[in-house]
Design a protein around this motif. Sequence first.
Motif, PDB file in Angstrom:
ATOM      1  N   GLY A 149       0.803  -1.212   0.000  1.00  0.00           N
ATOM      2  CA  GLY A 149       0.000   0.000   0.000  1.00  0.00           C
ATOM      3  C   GLY A 149       0.837   1.262   0.000  1.00  0.00           C
ATOM      4  N   PHE A 150       1.913   1.272   0.782  1.00  0.00           N
ATOM      5  CA  PHE A 150       2.776   2.455   0.835  1.00  0.00           C
ATOM      6  C   PHE A 150       3.495   2.689  -0.490  1.00  0.00           C
ATOM      7  CE2 PHE A 150       3.658   3.182   5.655  1.00  0.00           C
ATOM      8  CZ  PHE A 150       2.320   3.410   5.861  1.00  0.00           C
ATOM      9  N   THR A 151       3.872   1.617  -1.156  1.00  0.00           N
ATOM     10  CA  THR A 151       4.509   1.770  -2.466  1.00  0.00           C
ATOM     11  C   THR A 151       3.565   2.458  -3.441  1.00  0.00           C
ATOM     12  OG1 THR A 151       5.899  -0.184  -2.121  1.00  0.00           O
ATOM     13  CG2 THR A 151       5.569   0.533  -4.398  1.00  0.00           C
ATOM     14  N   ALA A 152       2.306   2.056  -3.422  1.00  0.00           N
ATOM     15  CA  ALA A 152       1.318   2.688  -4.297  1.00  0.00           C
ATOM     16  C   ALA A 152       1.111   4.149  -3.922  1.00  0.00           C
ATOM     17  CB  ALA A 152      -0.009   1.929  -4.220  1.00  0.00           C
ATOM     18  N   ALA A 153       0.941   4.415  -2.631  1.00  0.00           N
ATOM     19  CA  ALA A 153       0.699   5.793  -2.188  1.00  0.00           C
ATOM     20  C   ALA A 153       1.888   6.688  -2.494  1.00  0.00           C
ATOM     21  CB  ALA A 153       0.385   5.804  -0.689  1.00  0.00           C
ATOM     22  N   GLU A 154       3.092   6.200  -2.256  1.00  0.00           N
ATOM     23  CA  GLU A 154       4.303   6.976  -2.533  1.00  0.00           C
ATOM     24  C   GLU A 154       4.364   7.363  -4.005  1.00  0.00           C
ATOM     25  OE1 GLU A 154       8.171   8.681  -1.677  1.00  0.00           O
ATOM     26  OE2 GLU A 154       6.678   7.885  -0.285  1.00  0.00           O
ATOM     27  N   ASN A 155       4.074   6.418  -4.885  1.00  0.00           N
ATOM     28  CA  ASN A 155       4.125   6.702  -6.319  1.00  0.00           C
ATOM     29  C   ASN A 155       3.028   7.668  -6.754  1.00  0.00           C
ATOM     30  OD1 ASN A 155       6.381   5.099  -6.850  1.00  0.00           O
ATOM     31  ND2 ASN A 155       5.149   3.252  -7.108  1.00  0.00           N
ATOM     32  N   LEU A 156       1.879   7.611  -6.106  1.00  0.00           N
ATOM     33  CA  LEU A 156       0.774   8.479  -6.469  1.00  0.00           C
ATOM     34  C   LEU A 156       1.023   9.941  -6.088  1.00  0.00           C
ATOM     35  CD1 LEU A 156      -2.296   6.260  -5.525  1.00  0.00           C
ATOM     36  CD2 LEU A 156      -1.807   7.177  -7.796  1.00  0.00           C
ATOM     37  N   ILE A 157       1.694  10.156  -4.957  1.00  0.00           N
ATOM     38  CA  ILE A 157       1.788  11.531  -4.456  1.00  0.00           C
ATOM     39  C   ILE A 157       3.152  12.183  -4.623  1.00  0.00           C
ATOM     40  CG2 ILE A 157      -0.033  11.099  -2.776  1.00  0.00           C
ATOM     41  CD1 ILE A 157       2.107  11.007  -0.595  1.00  0.00           C
ATOM     42  N   LYS A 158       4.173  11.414  -4.992  1.00  0.00           N
ATOM     43  CA  LYS A 158       5.519  11.983  -4.986  1.00  0.00           C
ATOM     44  C   LYS A 158       5.677  13.150  -5.952  1.00  0.00           C
ATOM     45  CE  LYS A 158       7.498   8.494  -8.112  1.00  0.00           C
ATOM     46  NZ  LYS A 158       8.475   7.376  -8.207  1.00  0.00           N
ATOM     47  N   GLY A 159       4.858  13.214  -6.989  1.00  0.00           N
ATOM     48  CA  GLY A 159       4.970  14.307  -7.945  1.00  0.00           C
ATOM     49  C   GLY A 159       4.072  15.493  -7.653  1.00  0.00           C
ATOM     50  N   CYS A 160       3.149  15.339  -6.675  1.00  0.00           N
ATOM     51  CA  CYS A 160       2.194  16.426  -6.427  1.00  0.00           C
ATOM     52  C   CYS A 160       2.177  16.874  -4.978  1.00  0.00           C
ATOM     53  CB  CYS A 160       0.786  16.005  -6.841  1.00  0.00           C
ATOM     54  SG  CYS A 160       0.104  14.663  -5.839  1.00  0.00           S
ATOM     55  N   ALA A 161       2.877  16.179  -4.103  1.00  0.00           N
ATOM     56  CA  ALA A 161       2.857  16.536  -2.684  1.00  0.00           C
ATOM     57  C   ALA A 161       3.486  17.904  -2.473  1.00  0.00           C
ATOM     58  CB  ALA A 161       3.587  15.480  -1.856  1.00  0.00           C
ATOM     59  N   GLY A 162       2.887  18.662  -1.593  1.00  0.00           N
ATOM     60  CA  GLY A 162       3.479  19.903  -1.124  1.00  0.00           C
ATOM     61  C   GLY A 162       3.881  19.698   0.320  1.00  0.00           C
ATOM     62  N   GLY A 167      -0.814  18.673  -1.624  1.00  0.00           N
ATOM     63  CA  GLY A 167      -0.651  20.122  -1.736  1.00  0.00           C
ATOM     64  C   GLY A 167      -0.203  20.711  -0.419  1.00  0.00           C
ATOM     65  N   ASP A 168      -0.446  21.988  -0.244  1.00  0.00           N
ATOM     66  CA  ASP A 168       0.004  22.682   0.955  1.00  0.00           C
ATOM     67  C   ASP A 168      -1.071  22.804   2.023  1.00  0.00           C
ATOM     68  OD1 ASP A 168       2.600  23.052   0.021  1.00  0.00           O
ATOM     69  OD2 ASP A 168       2.074  24.893  -1.047  1.00  0.00           O
ATOM     70  N   GLU A 169      -2.249  22.229   1.765  1.00  0.00           N
ATOM     71  CA  GLU A 169      -3.320  22.201   2.753  1.00  0.00           C
ATOM     72  C   GLU A 169      -3.597  20.750   3.151  1.00  0.00           C
ATOM     73  OE1 GLU A 169      -4.719  24.858   4.089  1.00  0.00           O
ATOM     74  OE2 GLU A 169      -3.605  26.262   2.812  1.00  0.00           O
TER      75      GLU A 169
END
Length: 226
Positions: A149-162, A167-169
């Motif tokens: 699950g963490f591998t999937a989540a990491e790949n999903l957000i690594k390009g858009c996380a703030g 994001g930043d909120e």
Amino acid sequence: MAEAGAAAPAPAARLRLYSYWRSSSAHRVRIALNLKGVEYEYKAVNLLKGEQSDPEFMQVNPMKFVPALVDGETVIGESFAIALYLEDKYPERPLLPQDLKMKALNLQIASIVCSGIQPLHNLTVLRFIEQKVGTGESLPWTQQQIDRGFTAAENLIKGCAGKYATGDEVQLADVFLAPQIFSAVTRFQVNMSNYPTLARLHDEYMKHPAFQAALPDRQPDAPSST
């Protein structure tokens, strides 16, 4: 304007949250309530003592799971449904963005946690593995499910996380990720160096007052609290 002598409207009853201090599913809901600024009554259900099977609680949630939220005549016994209910009832502090793509991402991450990770290592599953497979076998099983699950989540957000996951909120993805990461770090010996984005988010969550107040050891039924 109310007529003279008319009775004042009764204040709205506080929400009741049936919770267990260590439940990551209940942990999610506590975070959401805190972020929304909603006061609630905490009703402890001790899972280790089997209180989820008490007839009184089964009237609230026949599935015998926590959390369960009671709002007047409305009773909701599943964390995802509770989060969406709170989102609709208290829209002033939104947890879902208006952008459809980002909204879908938040819902996807929440679903990964509540469907693809946490149920596979809840208390009943771990007890079954220990009894049927062998003592000590539940930990590698749990680590495997979290890793997937963490591998999937990491790949999903690594390009858009703030600052936070999408994001930043703080948004819904954070509400679901924070308890899962916390339990991975504190209970299941997961090496977070494999998930640098999630590890950084964990540090941010631990600084946020709404997340801090929802931590397991700060709940009234936590062993250190009694």
